[in-house]
Scaffold this motif. Structure first.
Motif, short mmCIF file in Angstrom:
data_model
loop_
_atom_site.label_atom_id
_atom_site.label_comp_id
_atom_site.label_asym_id
_atom_site.label_seq_id
_atom_site.Cartn_x
_atom_site.Cartn_y
_atom_site.Cartn_z
N ILE A 126 0.83 -1.20 0.00
CA ILE A 126 0.00 0.00 0.00
C ILE A 126 0.87 1.26 0.00
N ASP A 127 0.68 2.10 -1.00
CA ASP A 127 1.28 3.43 -1.06
C ASP A 127 0.14 4.44 -1.09
N GLY A 186 -14.67 -0.73 -0.29
CA GLY A 186 -14.25 -2.05 -0.72
C GLY A 186 -15.20 -3.08 -0.15
N ALA A 187 -15.20 -4.27 -0.73
CA ALA A 187 -16.07 -5.34 -0.25
C ALA A 187 -15.65 -5.77 1.15
N ASN A 188 -16.53 -6.48 1.85
CA ASN A 188 -16.17 -7.03 3.15
C ASN A 188 -14.92 -7.90 3.01
N GLY A 189 -13.98 -7.70 3.94
CA GLY A 189 -12.75 -8.48 3.89
C GLY A 189 -11.67 -7.89 3.01
N ALA A 190 -11.91 -6.71 2.45
CA ALA A 190 -10.93 -6.10 1.54
C ALA A 190 -9.74 -5.51 2.29
N GLY A 191 -9.88 -5.26 3.59
CA GLY A 191 -8.78 -4.70 4.37
C GLY A 191 -9.03 -3.29 4.88
N LYS A 192 -10.26 -2.80 4.77
CA LYS A 192 -10.56 -1.42 5.16
C LYS A 192 -10.31 -1.17 6.64
N HIS A 241 -11.67 12.86 -2.25
CA HIS A 241 -10.87 11.75 -2.76
C HIS A 241 -11.48 10.42 -2.34
N ALA A 242 -11.13 9.39 -3.06
CA ALA A 242 -11.61 8.05 -2.73
C ALA A 242 -10.51 7.03 -2.97
N LEU A 243 -10.55 5.98 -2.17
CA LEU A 243 -9.61 4.86 -2.32
C LEU A 243 -10.43 3.58 -2.36
N LEU A 244 -10.20 2.77 -3.38
CA LEU A 244 -10.88 1.49 -3.53
C LEU A 244 -9.92 0.36 -3.21
N LEU A 245 -10.31 -0.49 -2.28
CA LEU A 245 -9.52 -1.66 -1.90
C LEU A 245 -10.17 -2.92 -2.45
N ILE A 253 -4.65 -1.74 -3.29
CA ILE A 253 -5.31 -0.55 -3.82
C ILE A 253 -5.64 -0.79 -5.28
N LEU A 254 -6.92 -0.70 -5.59
CA LEU A 254 -7.35 -0.84 -6.98
C LEU A 254 -7.27 0.52 -7.69
#
Length: 276
Positions: free
Chosen positions: A37-38, A51-57, A226-230, A235-236
């Motif tokens: 992760i950067d 992110g979906a459940n279990g994605a690491g959020k 801003h948004a971050l997708l996991l 990071i997607l």
């Protein structure tokens, strides 16, 4: 420049959060929770973490809150690198809001906010002078819930509780506010009250940075920048909301066709399956 000197320099001058090559593994199973992760959060930015459940959020938010350390890589929060700082002092400078926060149900809202000054569950009355008590009242007013000052926390609605907890987190005047699913189980009016409160907060505190974990785009205020997708710990996509919160990116993130719309700064998403 020596390697030691390089390690002591901040990852990015002025950043509120700077993660570099961060990974987290579960020692018992060697499962990868977060992978490479950067990420940088700057003053005044408001991030949505999806992110979906279990994605690491939740794990990512725990790193930002100095509640855990990475397995590898570096995490800097408010200029302090985890592993080289007293995390108790660092946590006192970070606002953290979660619906799982332990709060005695019989405390009135003003007292709950006061406990944010000491970071305790129960009030430490000797630590609260007149200025601290007045600040708690001002924060309740800022969140437009001053009428709840004498109301027991346990009889407040879900939306009212969320705003009380935000006021409590702001007692330390943090530069970083972390919100872990603050809209959980709220009805529509309560959700909208909280969205409006978050928008006002962002407008009134231009240097405050926030990171909000949510499952629903409808919960994002127009202030979110801003948004971050996991996805599966990686990071997607991350960046300005208009570049990240798109149908193709959310489809890739959640693994099903998703359409996205935006109107007057508010977002919503729905299934884009044909015939749906």
């Amino acid at each position: 420049m020596t390697e030691e000197t390089a390690q002591q320099e901040p990852a990015e001058h002025g950043a509120v959060v700077a993660l570099r090559e961060v990974s987290v593994r579960r020692y018992t199973t060697d499962q990868v929770i977060l992978d490479d992760i950067d990420w940088t959060v700057r003053p005044g930015e408001h991030w949505a973490l999806l992110g979906a459940n279990g994605a690491g959020k939740t794990t990512l938010l725990r790193l930002l809150g100095a509640l855990m350390h990475p397995t590898t890589g570096s995490v800097e929060v408010l200029g302090a690198r985890l592993g080289r700082v007293d995390v108790r002092e660092l946590r006192a400078r970070i606002g953290h809001v979660t619906s799982a926060q332990r709060v005695p149900q019989d405390l009135d809202a003003h007292t709950v906010v006061l406990t944010g000054h000491t970071g305790t569950v129960q009030p430490l009355w000797r630590m609260y002078d007149d200025a601290v008590r007045q600040r708690a009242h001002e924060l309740l007013a800022e969140l437009e819930i001053k009428e709840l000052a004498d109301r027991p926390y346990g009889v407040c609605s879900g939306g009212q509780r969320a705003r009380i907890l935000i006021a409590r987190a702001l007692m330390a005047d943090p530069a970083l506010l972390l919100l872990d699913e603050p809209f959980n189980a709220l009805d529509l009016p309560s959700r909208e009250d909280l969205v409006e409160a978050m928008h006002r907060l962002a407008e009134g505190r231009p240097r405050l940075s926030t990171v909000t974990v949510t499952h629903h785009l409808e919960e994002l205020s127009p202030a979110v920048s801003h948004a971050l997708l996991l996805r599966e710990g990686r990071i997607l996509s991350h960046g300005p909301v208009e570049e990240v919160l798109t149908g193709p990116w959310l489809t890739a993130c959640f693994g099903r066709p998703i359409a996205v719309n935006r109107h007057e700064g508010r977002w919503w998403a729905y299934s884009a399956r044909q015939g749906a």
